[in-house]
Design an enzyme around this catalytic site. Sequence first.
Site, mmCIF file in Angstrom:
data_model
loop_
_atom_site.group_PDB
_atom_site.id
_atom_site.type_symbol
_atom_site.label_atom_id
_atom_site.label_comp_id
_atom_site.label_asym_id
_atom_site.label_seq_id
_atom_site.Cartn_x
_atom_site.Cartn_y
_atom_site.Cartn_z
ATOM 1 N N TYR A 166 -43.785 -22.087 -3.236
ATOM 2 C CA TYR A 166 -44.064 -20.660 -3.392
ATOM 3 C C TYR A 166 -43.626 -20.115 -4.753
ATOM 4 O O TYR A 166 -44.253 -19.225 -5.316
ATOM 5 C CB TYR A 166 -43.322 -19.861 -2.316
ATOM 6 C CG TYR A 166 -43.892 -19.985 -0.933
ATOM 7 C CD1 TYR A 166 -45.188 -19.567 -0.645
ATOM 8 C CD2 TYR A 166 -43.131 -20.515 0.112
ATOM 9 C CE1 TYR A 166 -45.706 -19.664 0.627
ATOM 10 C CE2 TYR A 166 -43.644 -20.619 1.394
ATOM 11 C CZ TYR A 166 -44.935 -20.192 1.646
ATOM 12 O OH TYR A 166 -45.451 -20.296 2.907
ATOM 13 N N SER B 163 -51.709 -26.417 -1.110
ATOM 14 C CA SER B 163 -50.808 -25.291 -1.306
ATOM 15 C C SER B 163 -49.890 -25.130 -0.114
ATOM 16 O O SER B 163 -50.195 -25.581 0.998
ATOM 17 C CB SER B 163 -51.599 -23.996 -1.495
ATOM 18 O OG SER B 163 -52.144 -23.559 -0.259
ATOM 19 N N ASP B 164 -48.760 -24.483 -0.337
ATOM 20 C CA ASP B 164 -48.010 -23.969 0.788
ATOM 21 C C ASP B 164 -48.803 -22.790 1.360
ATOM 22 O O ASP B 164 -49.708 -22.252 0.713
ATOM 23 C CB ASP B 164 -46.597 -23.546 0.369
ATOM 24 C CG ASP B 164 -45.610 -23.595 1.528
ATOM 25 O OD1 ASP B 164 -46.050 -23.550 2.697
ATOM 26 O OD2 ASP B 164 -44.395 -23.678 1.276
ATOM 27 N N TRP B 165 -48.469 -22.391 2.555
ATOM 28 C CA TRP B 165 -49.246 -21.381 3.276
ATOM 29 C C TRP B 165 -49.044 -20.001 2.642
ATOM 30 O O TRP B 165 -47.961 -19.432 2.693
ATOM 31 C CB TRP B 165 -48.818 -21.375 4.730
ATOM 32 C CG TRP B 165 -49.556 -22.347 5.599
ATOM 33 C CD1 TRP B 165 -50.155 -22.058 6.792
ATOM 34 C CD2 TRP B 165 -49.803 -23.749 5.379
ATOM 35 N NE1 TRP B 165 -50.765 -23.190 7.318
ATOM 36 C CE2 TRP B 165 -50.560 -24.230 6.480
ATOM 37 C CE3 TRP B 165 -49.483 -24.630 4.355
ATOM 38 C CZ2 TRP B 165 -50.987 -25.560 6.572
ATOM 39 C CZ3 TRP B 165 -49.904 -25.952 4.444
ATOM 40 C CH2 TRP B 165 -50.641 -26.402 5.540
ATOM 41 N N GLY B 166 -50.100 -19.479 2.009
ATOM 42 C CA GLY B 166 -50.023 -18.179 1.368
ATOM 43 C C GLY B 166 -49.513 -18.233 -0.062
ATOM 44 O O GLY B 166 -48.991 -17.239 -0.568
#
Length: 738
Positions: A253, A284-287
């Site tokens: 993030y 990607s990481d979530w968001g």
Amino acid sequence: MTFGNTFRSALKAVVAAAPLLAALSTTTLAQPAKPWLNTTLSPDERASLLERELTLDERVSLVHGPMALPFFFPGGKLPDGALPAAGFVRGIPRLGIPNQVESDASLGVTNPMGVRPGDFATALPSSLALAATFNPQIAYDGGAVVGLEARTRGINVQLAGGVNLARDPRNGRNFEYAGEDPLLAGTLVGESIRGVQSQNVISTIKHYALNGQETGRNFANSVIDEQAMRESDLLAFQIAIEKGQPGSVMCAYNLINGAYACGHDFLLNKVLKQDWGYKGYVMSDWGAVKSTDFAMKGLDQQSGEQLDKDVWFGAPLKAAVENGTIPASRLSDMSHRILRSMFAAGLFDTQAPKTYDAVRHAAVAKTEADEAIVLLKNEGDILPVAATARSILVVGGHADAGVISGGGSSQVTAGPDQLVIAQGGEGPMAMFNRVNYHPSSPLKALRARLPDTRIAFDTGLYPEEVARKARSFDLVIVFATQWTGEGEDVPSLNLPHGQNALIEAAATANPKTIVVLQTGNAVNMPWLSRVPAVIEAWYPGQEGGAAIADVLTGATNPSGHLPVTFPASIEQYPRVNLPGIDAGPTELFDVVYEEGADVGYRRFAKLGMKPLFPFGHGLSYSDFSYGDLKVSGGNTVEVSFTVTNTGKVRGKDAPQVYLNATPGGKAKRLIAFSKVDLAPGETKTVVLAADPRLLASFDTASNNWVVAGGTYTVAVAEDADDAGITGSAQVKAQRLKP
């Protein structure tokens, strides 16, 4: 008439051509209908054959997917083929491409919020506990458990492999990672990934990179120079990737030196894909995706797309390819990398097993917990519990119910009978703010192992009542807990809920007070001089109560060693005030890693600071000695030495080899380690060689590791503070690829 002649001529032609047509037909049928299913080809060759068959829309469909939890979809209806879990990427049936079904995490197969009713999985000890074993085989075995249990559920992408270095002892996710040393963390996480993927499941490695805190994790800018980054956090990732060959790298993030990790051209394109030659894909990481141009900066797949402001890798990416903003070749590379990892993991070629041996998996969890528990102090050999102790008061920590586990996306539900205590709070992670106790009660296990001993329990809510009771028992065992979880850091190293005062009260009333810690981080111990014995049990997983009882009673000889330094106070760390703690909700802020590559014990050694307990520390009910050290040089340092069990019981030792000096001066760095099982009086010879990068410095100008020629001094020691036995050797000057 003309029609008849034409028909007869055509018929003759067909008859004449029949043998040729038959031959062609036979040849066609003999060829695979889908050549990419030829298992004799490499994953890259198969991915190339398949990728060229994709349409533009199909390529785009492979590079993004939603978070597959029912409350994100109208009426709770998931896409066809999706499992309630972390993520989903639809396959392409016409080409035989399977769905990607994604789940968390390293400690077991999660069931977030119980969205799959009745679905329980083996809960392994925390990754920090795994690191404390110093045992790569245990890491592999645990990974295989997670991989097999994922596959039986139809999950083929496991979001495992946390390897961020513990730069701050307050990080809420340190329990998901493997400590502060690149070699130890990289080795054990790499073996865990290898175990997961042995079961035909893609494993990630995460969170790439410098994701050192949870406070403001979407806005924290990790500031560090390239040389320091290469010699510390990036080296941990590099070692783990080399050993485990994960199918995917999950980016973080945070920002690094001003650029978001998931859109970081230097880290993703230059370091990962160019320097390290990584062939898998970056998810990607979530968001964590901010724009479509992250594709040009090295990101291959957008995960949990509903959490971003737009499905950047959906329609916007297709439009960018159509108008030439993003080359079609880049999208082909993205889809090729995903397919390549799917082929490498066997997703096209294997059938998911239907069942697994839960009893065997529980035994793996127990073995890991046994070797993870660290005996920090044992004054007067009060442990194992004395045979003369006819009465024991067990206090606190919900020891009657079970053992604590860390919170967040890695939370595993091992069974239905769990104590769950909601913590409350606000924000997107509030739903995960629940303290979960695996139903493995240390109290019940102790009673089972000591049937002739009177064992009473007190909740520990009132220290004065504990003190009153403590005076009338032979021994007091206080269970103290520190809960940490994803989304927030702990503000202090003190034990919460007044537990330090509880321990003080017990120890004042009864000097034979033993403390068992279950924590996700190092903690302060203001009562340490008042108690004769301390055990660090971490988050010990579903068999933790039995493992703790076995160590307390001597059925298990403790062999865990600290994978992180326990400081005397937070003032010994470079950031006393937690960066971003008072920042606004969307305010960017810097986290300056002024210690550079000197993470944890290396900084303690450099500044001459004395920790509460050093990295690598761990006691045993036996004793071990080292001898017959031989050190040879050349392209690296190789050591040979003996380990002897000089005690009275069988035990396991974790000898550690530290670099003490280079041609440039003093140093302190773990360059090799082992785990040795010895009977009383037994001696074994251990031979270890150092990865040359651990002797080197990284030269950013030439983009090489540089090993200086000259004398290197090493020590075989019990921990980072132990002088051990030393020797030296001459190493040749050399340059190594990055």
